[in-house]
Write a protein that holds these residues in place. Structure first.
Motif, PDB file in Angstrom:
ATOM      1  N   GLN A  78      17.270   7.082 -30.752  1.00  0.00           N
ATOM      2  CA  GLN A  78      17.918   6.466 -31.823  1.00  0.00           C
ATOM      3  C   GLN A  78      16.949   5.662 -33.020  1.00  0.00           C
ATOM      4  O   GLN A  78      17.201   6.004 -34.122  1.00  0.00           O
ATOM      5  N   ARG A  80      14.229   7.207 -33.694  1.00  0.00           N
ATOM      6  CA  ARG A  80      13.747   8.511 -34.262  1.00  0.00           C
ATOM      7  C   ARG A  80      14.878   8.907 -35.511  1.00  0.00           C
ATOM      8  O   ARG A  80      14.457   9.132 -36.752  1.00  0.00           O
ATOM      9  N   GLU A  81      16.168   8.734 -35.002  1.00  0.00           N
ATOM     10  CA  GLU A  81      17.257   8.971 -36.002  1.00  0.00           C
ATOM     11  C   GLU A  81      17.176   7.929 -37.285  1.00  0.00           C
ATOM     12  O   GLU A  81      17.361   8.652 -38.396  1.00  0.00           O
ATOM     13  N   ALA A  82      16.999   6.870 -36.840  1.00  0.00           N
ATOM     14  CA  ALA A  82      16.888   5.852 -38.023  1.00  0.00           C
ATOM     15  C   ALA A  82      15.832   6.121 -38.886  1.00  0.00           C
ATOM     16  O   ALA A  82      15.754   5.728 -40.132  1.00  0.00           O
ATOM     17  N   GLU A  84      14.202   8.892 -39.481  1.00  0.00           N
ATOM     18  CA  GLU A  84      14.682   9.925 -40.390  1.00  0.00           C
ATOM     19  C   GLU A  84      15.273   9.691 -41.578  1.00  0.00           C
ATOM     20  O   GLU A  84      15.271  10.079 -42.580  1.00  0.00           O
ATOM     21  N   ASN A  85      16.575   8.721 -41.057  1.00  0.00           N
ATOM     22  CA  ASN A  85      17.338   8.348 -42.536  1.00  0.00           C
ATOM     23  C   ASN A  85      16.735   7.438 -43.223  1.00  0.00           C
ATOM     24  O   ASN A  85      17.223   7.522 -44.267  1.00  0.00           O
ATOM     25  N   LEU A  86      15.513   6.905 -43.007  1.00  0.00           N
ATOM     26  CA  LEU A  86      14.809   6.031 -43.977  1.00  0.00           C
ATOM     27  C   LEU A  86      13.706   7.042 -44.594  1.00  0.00           C
ATOM     28  O   LEU A  86      13.056   6.487 -45.195  1.00  0.00           O
ATOM     29  N   GLY A  87      13.644   8.284 -44.337  1.00  0.00           N
ATOM     30  CA  GLY A  87      12.757   9.280 -44.750  1.00  0.00           C
ATOM     31  C   GLY A  87      11.524   9.071 -44.272  1.00  0.00           C
ATOM     32  O   GLY A  87      10.485   9.610 -45.123  1.00  0.00           O
ATOM     33  N   THR A  90       8.647  12.335 -38.985  1.00  0.00           N
ATOM     34  CA  THR A  90       9.117  12.404 -37.604  1.00  0.00           C
ATOM     35  C   THR A  90       8.588  13.651 -36.701  1.00  0.00           C
ATOM     36  O   THR A  90       9.347  13.973 -35.893  1.00  0.00           O
TER      37      THR A  90
END
Ligand code: GDP
Length: 319
Positions: A78, A80-82, A84-87, A90
């Motif tokens: 989770q 990592r996904e977050a 990624e969403n923050l740019g 990763t």
């Protein structure tokens, strides 16, 4: 073994951890010290990551992911996904549970604890019996010299998936790095009964450990058996870039090249070189380097394989 005597095993990550697990199961709780490469440690997102130490901690405590071969079993992603969403970057994957290790380590280091102290704390928390020692408390960083220029180790290994051709390695900071203080105490107290060089990558896992100032000479002077196990089996690395590196460095891709590398770089250090049955034909040429050669199955898939190879190595050490 006599009271206080220990086996010292030098190891990198995944390959070394397999034999380390076998040794841990075959030896008593206070009979094994693992000296672990930290030259591929690095800072990521402000955290101190020690990939090889964590592989040892997770493997020895039965927490490592069977499927991936690194990181934790039952991991979730989770954060990592977050990120990624923050740019955020990763490319180096950090699982949610794994992050707890890095947070604790980084916090304690920032508060002034040594890497040895933090590793001891983590080992105890995971219920480990063998002593897991970072090779040094001082920072050492592997730089990979490649056809595309110099790359920090994790950029070469993970981000570039070992693609660029290598021409050599250097270990930044190694001249000023002291070998692990707890190990130096054990060496001074005469507690080391045998030394095992695990089947780890010779160039980026074993070399940084042995090239800590004075360390290999000190081990060579111990007059205890030093047994190295080849990470190259049948002309192939089981995992990772060791075979590719040998070829790119202009060496033959076989167990003999690893033995020759150790003999040339650390003269007189290795007493016995263990090769796989598939490589038995190389035994005579390796023996010419002045090492005894021992031949056995060295593929470690099951726990039984790991324990069997550990027993073989210990028997060669007279233990
Ligand atoms: P890393 O730091 O995670 O790359 O791991 P290491 O440096 O400790 O180990 C990598 C080496 O382990 C590779 O060269 C592999 O060929 C070797 N290796 C992995 N599994 C085995 C095995 O079962 N037997 C032997 N002999 N070598 C292995």
């Amino acid at each position: 073994m006599a009271g206080g005597a220990r086996v010292l095993a030098l190891t990198g990550g995944v390959g070394g951890a397999k034999l380390a697990l076998g040794l841990a199961r075959e030896l008593g709780p206070r009979e094994l010290s693992l000296l672990v490469n930290t030259a591929d440690d690095f800072k990521h997102l402000g955290l101190h990551i020690s990939p090889d130490i964590d592989t040892l901690l997770y493997t020895l405590s039965g927490r490592s992911s069977r499927e991936r071969g690194w990181g934790l079993e039952g991991e979730t992603w989770q954060v990592r996904e977050a990120l990624e969403n923050l740019g955020a970057e990763t490319w180096f994957q950090l699982g949610d549970r794994d992050l707890a290790t890095h947070l604790l380590r980084s916090g304690r280091l920032a508060a002034g604890d040594s890497l040895t102290a933090v590793t001891r704390l983590l080992g105890r928390a995971m219920g480990l019996e063998p002593e897991v020692l970072p090779m040094s408390d001082d920072p050492v960083s592997t730089v990979v010299h490649t056809a595309e220029g110099d790359l920090p180790f994790q950029h070469y290994f993970v981000r570039r998936a070992c693609e660029p051709a290598v021409s050599g390695f250097s270990f930044e900071g190694i001249e000023g790095a002291a070998p692990n203080p707890a190990l130096l105490e054990r060496l001074a107290a005469g507690e080391i009964a045998a030394v095992v060089i695990c089947p780890s990558n010779p160039f980026v896992s074993v070399d940084p450990v042995l090239q800590l100032p004075g360390l290999w000479q000190r081990i060579a002077q111990l007059s205890v058996p030093v047994i190295a196990v080849s990470p190259i089996v049948g002309g192939r690395a089981i995992k990772g870039p060791a075979a590719k590196m040998l070829a790119e460095l202009g060496m033959p891709v076989d167990a003999g090249a690893v033995a020759r590398h150790y003999a040339a770089r650390y003269p007189g250090l290795v007493d016995t070189f263990v090769i796989d049955s598939a490589d038995a034909a190389l035994a005579d040429s390796i023996a010419e380097l002045g090492m005894a050669v021992a031949v056995t199955g060295t593929l470690m898939e099951s726990l039984d394989d790991k324990r069997r190879l550990a027993r073989f190595v210990l028997a060669r050490a007279g233990l």
